[in-house]
Design a protein around this motif. Structure first.
Motif, PDB file in Angstrom:
ATOM      1  N   ARG A 124       0.826  -1.338  -0.047  1.00  0.00           N
ATOM      2  CA  ARG A 124      -0.046   0.065  -0.031  1.00  0.00           C
ATOM      3  C   ARG A 124       0.944   1.183   0.043  1.00  0.00           C
ATOM      4  N   ALA A 125       1.893   1.296   0.633  1.00  0.00           N
ATOM      5  CA  ALA A 125       2.913   2.313   0.788  1.00  0.00           C
ATOM      6  C   ALA A 125       3.235   2.635  -0.564  1.00  0.00           C
ATOM      7  N   ARG A 126       3.934   1.578  -1.220  1.00  0.00           N
ATOM      8  CA  ARG A 126       4.388   1.754  -2.585  1.00  0.00           C
ATOM      9  C   ARG A 126       3.194   2.282  -3.631  1.00  0.00           C
ATOM     10  N   GLN A 127       2.180   1.735  -3.512  1.00  0.00           N
ATOM     11  CA  GLN A 127       0.998   2.215  -4.277  1.00  0.00           C
ATOM     12  C   GLN A 127       0.744   3.881  -4.209  1.00  0.00           C
ATOM     13  N   ILE A 128       0.671   4.234  -2.839  1.00  0.00           N
ATOM     14  CA  ILE A 128       0.518   5.537  -2.696  1.00  0.00           C
ATOM     15  C   ILE A 128       1.583   6.713  -3.372  1.00  0.00           C
ATOM     16  N   ALA A 129       2.735   6.156  -3.281  1.00  0.00           N
ATOM     17  CA  ALA A 129       4.015   6.644  -3.822  1.00  0.00           C
ATOM     18  C   ALA A 129       3.658   6.898  -5.219  1.00  0.00           C
ATOM     19  N   LYS A 130       3.480   5.940  -5.801  1.00  0.00           N
ATOM     20  CA  LYS A 130       3.328   5.763  -7.452  1.00  0.00           C
ATOM     21  C   LYS A 130       2.231   6.452  -7.864  1.00  0.00           C
ATOM     22  N   ASP A 131       1.241   6.570  -7.211  1.00  0.00           N
ATOM     23  CA  ASP A 131      -0.277   7.048  -7.680  1.00  0.00           C
ATOM     24  C   ASP A 131      -0.062   8.670  -7.462  1.00  0.00           C
ATOM     25  N   ASN A 132       0.459   9.043  -6.438  1.00  0.00           N
ATOM     26  CA  ASN A 132       0.338  10.538  -5.991  1.00  0.00           C
ATOM     27  C   ASN A 132       1.498  11.300  -6.010  1.00  0.00           C
ATOM     28  N   ILE A 133       2.717  10.806  -5.897  1.00  0.00           N
ATOM     29  CA  ILE A 133       3.796  11.902  -5.904  1.00  0.00           C
ATOM     30  C   ILE A 133       4.112  12.119  -7.423  1.00  0.00           C
ATOM     31  N   SER A 134       3.974  13.547  -7.809  1.00  0.00           N
ATOM     32  CA  SER A 134       4.134  13.900  -9.043  1.00  0.00           C
ATOM     33  C   SER A 134       5.779  13.876  -9.739  1.00  0.00           C
ATOM     34  N   ASN A 135       6.482  14.313  -8.741  1.00  0.00           N
ATOM     35  CA  ASN A 135       7.878  14.575  -9.100  1.00  0.00           C
ATOM     36  C   ASN A 135       8.321  13.114  -9.232  1.00  0.00           C
ATOM     37  N   LEU A 136       8.869  12.856 -10.356  1.00  0.00           N
ATOM     38  CA  LEU A 136       9.209  11.485 -10.621  1.00  0.00           C
ATOM     39  C   LEU A 136      10.623  10.959  -9.992  1.00  0.00           C
ATOM     40  N   ASN A 137      11.663  12.055  -9.830  1.00  0.00           N
ATOM     41  CA  ASN A 137      12.751  11.756  -9.173  1.00  0.00           C
ATOM     42  C   ASN A 137      12.643  11.547  -7.767  1.00  0.00           C
ATOM     43  N   GLN A 138      11.514  12.463  -7.264  1.00  0.00           N
ATOM     44  CA  GLN A 138      11.197  12.324  -5.845  1.00  0.00           C
ATOM     45  C   GLN A 138      10.563  10.893  -5.373  1.00  0.00           C
ATOM     46  N   GLN A 139       9.909  10.676  -6.304  1.00  0.00           N
ATOM     47  CA  GLN A 139       8.881   9.558  -6.269  1.00  0.00           C
ATOM     48  C   GLN A 139       9.889   7.993  -6.332  1.00  0.00           C
ATOM     49  N   ARG A 140      10.861   8.096  -7.274  1.00  0.00           N
ATOM     50  CA  ARG A 140      11.891   7.112  -7.254  1.00  0.00           C
ATOM     51  C   ARG A 140      12.738   6.951  -5.824  1.00  0.00           C
ATOM     52  N   GLN A 141      12.805   8.284  -5.335  1.00  0.00           N
ATOM     53  CA  GLN A 141      13.649   8.350  -4.031  1.00  0.00           C
ATOM     54  C   GLN A 141      12.862   7.861  -2.750  1.00  0.00           C
ATOM     55  N   VAL A 142      11.749   8.069  -2.883  1.00  0.00           N
ATOM     56  CA  VAL A 142      10.677   7.697  -1.979  1.00  0.00           C
ATOM     57  C   VAL A 142      10.475   6.364  -2.031  1.00  0.00           C
ATOM     58  N   LEU A 143      10.453   5.491  -3.222  1.00  0.00           N
ATOM     59  CA  LEU A 143      10.337   4.041  -3.359  1.00  0.00           C
ATOM     60  C   LEU A 143      11.232   3.422  -2.828  1.00  0.00           C
ATOM     61  N   ALA A 144      12.637   3.972  -3.113  1.00  0.00           N
ATOM     62  CA  ALA A 144      13.790   3.346  -2.621  1.00  0.00           C
ATOM     63  C   ALA A 144      13.939   3.218  -1.097  1.00  0.00           C
ATOM     64  N   ASN A 145      13.583   4.398  -0.690  1.00  0.00           N
ATOM     65  CA  ASN A 145      13.397   4.559   0.691  1.00  0.00           C
ATOM     66  C   ASN A 145      12.547   3.636   1.432  1.00  0.00           C
ATOM     67  N   LEU A 146      11.504   3.296   1.020  1.00  0.00           N
ATOM     68  CA  LEU A 146      10.467   2.536   1.612  1.00  0.00           C
ATOM     69  C   LEU A 146      10.922   1.063   1.281  1.00  0.00           C
ATOM     70  N   GLU A 147      11.577   0.720   0.473  1.00  0.00           N
ATOM     71  CA  GLU A 147      12.341  -0.604   0.314  1.00  0.00           C
ATOM     72  C   GLU A 147      13.163  -0.921   1.352  1.00  0.00           C
ATOM     73  N   SER A 148      14.096   0.256   1.478  1.00  0.00           N
ATOM     74  CA  SER A 148      15.081  -0.225   2.493  1.00  0.00           C
ATOM     75  C   SER A 148      14.656  -0.049   4.057  1.00  0.00           C
TER      76      SER A 148
END
Length: 713
Positions: A494-518
């Protein structure tokens, strides 16, 4: 006379069963689990019976209380003291190698017995009970021999240290060597420290303010001065003070004396050390520095003097107070800090400085000496109140005065008893002003605070709906908060999906997804799900990401696991980095070396097999770096590798030396032979020092947690 004696023996008889129970403790065995509640002031003792040559690994799971765990030999000698930086939750792991058969003791106590500690629970269990390996037996039995070999290695290197040309490398090596040998050979330690002092003086004397790199050279000189003072301060504070005062010759490149506050603090810190042997000298030093400026370290000297000469401490405190009364606390943060420190100390207990002397050294009847008279305390307290309330600037605009006022009023609010006694009519005013000053200093901050407060108590769905109503410029950041909220609830998908669906800045989105995984990987590992965590590492996008996470994750592999299982998981982690014996990136290098250090706790032979291919690779890279020096990065200076400038080669050398040194306690000869293979003499010498340091170990030969919190051993 008879009745008091009878009462005394009755009390002793009442206490005796509890004391015997504490001394004996509960017996723990393989497969057993004990759960207990623990509060401040308590200490629980457990015993385990071991045969000669047995190895026991135990874990204490903290559940709401931060504990420190100690183990003792059958003779009562402290063997280990463990406190990891995991707060009030998580494991504290401790192991025992039984050099002699008998009953070993485990003691569990709250961390910080002298402060308020909320009660909590913990669980103690035996993870593994087996025959110790040869490596474990040798590390326990050969400590004295290992220490002797380490000291001999340092002695053999004394002349070689002078061959290092770069002063920053040479001085630090001399200081490290001096610190290692001082306790066993004070003459040699003093000689090495003297060489370091001469090296710093020579370096300072050769600097010219007109040089194009003077700023960097000045910073290095100041750093080396601090390191020399740090070593000598504990050994010979008078010598350190003389060195400090005679090396203030360099002009500050910024054109103003921004170093002066630090100089005062260093001088007064030495004065605090001197107070143990010469209180009058320390007091005079404090008075001299008071003529030149203010430092909160003056309070430290006052505290130290309260042991030896309470009257002298009171006189010095009175002189400091008199000078403070003529200053505006709001205009100078150092003045305010000194005043607040003095107020806290005056009504506080006499502190116990165990590193220099103990409470038994106090003169009779001086345990509750008055530091400031009632009138002096009242005057200084009222001044702090009035100066703190005199701030009239805008609460929403940062200024140094606003920051000082905030600190003053926050400190006063933490002294409710004194407020009621000395300024009862201003309590409400202070509380109101303090609230205003602690509010966010900008409109954006206020908006952000408002939304954060709303999101805290909402479900993930409700939080998503709330963020959809927020100003568009705030949404990406707030969606990150909601994604974190979903992750904390255990729903990574769910955390991944929230980041993918809602964070518009792609660089920021990638960083957030990486942080969530870690974060999910580390959280799973902290709960003991190491295999799941390693599987998740496989799913990370790049080899660099995998190596970065592994270098941090590996420290959680081993504690709480049986030896065979720990080794299997560490081998799996090594394979995730890559199958080649050499590495391709800096991240892979860091991961392999961290894994090797972890493996070294169980199987030094395998650990050496991981490290040794990197020795050859380091030599190849250092030769290539010499050719590339100046093209992008500065690796070398005067033909020597710079080990302290943060370059990739310096980082490689530092990590390699640290890992090789950590293996010295398991196999001193092999570690030394590997250091011999290093081509760069400056790196080889630093490696020898690291190996010697590990071999010599703590002075009291007590195993300490590698994550000890500022305690000095």
């Amino acid at each position: 006379m008879l009745r008091p004696l009878i009462l005394f023996f009755v009390i002793i008889l009442l206490l005796l069963p509890n004391q015997l129970a504490r001394a004996q403790g509960d017996t723990i065995q393989a497969g057993s689990t004990i759960e207990r509640s623990l509060a401040r002031g308590e200490s629980h003792t457990f015993t385990i019976k071991l045969e000669e040559g047995q190895f026991a690994q135990l874990v204490v799971e903290q559940r709401g209380i931060d504990v420190i765990v100690r183990s003792f030999s059958p003779a009562g000698k402290l063997l280990a003291e463990i406190d990891s930086p995991n707060g009030t939750q998580g494991p504290e792991n401790i192991s025992i190698v039984a050099n002699v058969a008998g009953v070993y003791k485990i003691e569990v106590s709250p961390l910080g017995q002298l402060v308020e500690v909320a009660p909590g629970r913990y669980e103690l269990r035996v993870v593994e009970l087996r025959q110790a390996t040869d490596q474990e037996l040798l590390s326990g039995k050969n400590q004295e021999l290992l220490k002797a070999r380490g000291l001999a290695l340092v002695s053999d290197m004394v002349d070689a240290l002078g061959q290092i040309r770069l002063p920053q490398t040479r001085v630090r090596a001399q200081l490290q060597a001096a610190d290692m040998v001082w306790s066993s050979d004070e003459k040699l330690g003093a000689r090495l420290a003297g060489d370091a002092v001469d090296g710093v003086k020579e370096f300072i004397g050769g600097l010219e303010a007109s040089e194009h790199d003077y700023y960097e050279s000045y910073a290095m000189a100041m750093q080396l001065r601090q390191e020399v003072v740090g070593l000598l301060g504990n050994r010979d504070p008078e010598m350190a003070l003389t060195f400090l005062q005679t090396t203030r010759t360099l002009p500050n490149p910024e054109g103003r004396n921004v170093q002066w506050d630090q100089e005062l603090s260093m001088e007064l810190s030495l004065g605090a050390q001197i107070a143990a042997k010469d209180p009058n000298r320390a007091a005079q030093l404090a008075r001299d520095t008071l003529k030149r400026g203010y430092s909160s370290m003056l309070v430290e000297i006052v505290n130290r003097l309260r042991y030896r000469q309470p009257e002298l401490a009171s006189q010095l405190a009175k002189e400091i107070t008199a000078k403070l009364m003529g200053e505006n606390l709001l205009k100078n943060q150092d003045v305010a800090n000194l005043a607040l420190g003095l107020l806290r100390t005056a009504h506080g207990p006499i502190r116990n400085y165990q590193t220099t002397f103990s409470a038994s050294d106090l003169p009779p009847g001086k345990t509750n000496s008055v530091l400031l008279s009632e009138q002096d305390f009242r005057d200084l307290f009222e001044k702090a109140v009035n100066d703190g309330l005199s701030f009239t600037g805008s609460p929403g605009l940062y200024t140094p005065e606003r920051n000082t006022a905030q600190n003053i009023l926050s400190a006063l609010s933490s002294m409710p008893a004194e407020l009621k006694l000395y300024a009862p009519e201003k309590e409400a005013v202070i509380e109101k002003k303090n609230t205003e000053l602690n509010s966010p200093t900008d409109v954006q901050g206020l908006r952000w605070q408002k939304y954060q407060e709303r999101l805290t108590n909402l479900s993930v769905d409700a939080a998503l709906e709330e963020v959809g109503k927020a100003p568009i410029d705030m949404r990406d950041a707030l969606y990150q908060e909601v994604a974190q909220k979903a992750l904390r609830s255990g729903d990574l998908a769910r955390a991944r999906q929230i980041a993918k669906d809602n964070i518009s800045n792609l660089n920021q989105q990638r960083q957030v997804l990486a942080n969530l995984e870690s974060q999910a990987i580390f959280e799973g590992a902290s709960k003991g799900k190491i295999e799941d965590a390693l599987r998740s590492v496989c799913n990370l996008r790049t080899s660099r990401e995998r190596a970065t996470v592994l270098s941090q994750l590996v420290n959680q592999i081993g504690p709480g696991l049986k030896r065979a299982q720990a080794l299997a998981l560490l081998e799996q982690a090594r394979n995730l980095v890559g199958t080649s014996t050499k590495v391709e990136t800096q991240e892979q290098m860091a991961a392999v070396l961290e894994i090797a250090r972890a493996v070294g706790r169980y199987d030094s032979k395998r650990a050496f097999e991981m490290v040794e291919p990197l020795l050859e690779q380091f030599d190849e890279m250092s030769n290539a770096a010499q050719i590339m020096n100046g093209f992008g990065q500065e690796f070398y200076e005067g033909g020597e590798l710079q080990l302290n400038n943060g370059s990739s080669m310096a980082n490689f050398a530092t990590r390699l030396v640290a890992t090789l040194s950590s293996l010295a306690t398991a196999n001193f000869d092999r570690a030394k032979a590997d250091a011999d293979r290093l081509e760069r003499p400056e790196v080889r010498i630093v490696a020898y020092l690291g190996i010697a340091s590990q071999a010599i170990g703590p002075e009291d030969n007590v195993q300490r947690s590698s994550f000890s919190r500022g305690r000095r051993y």
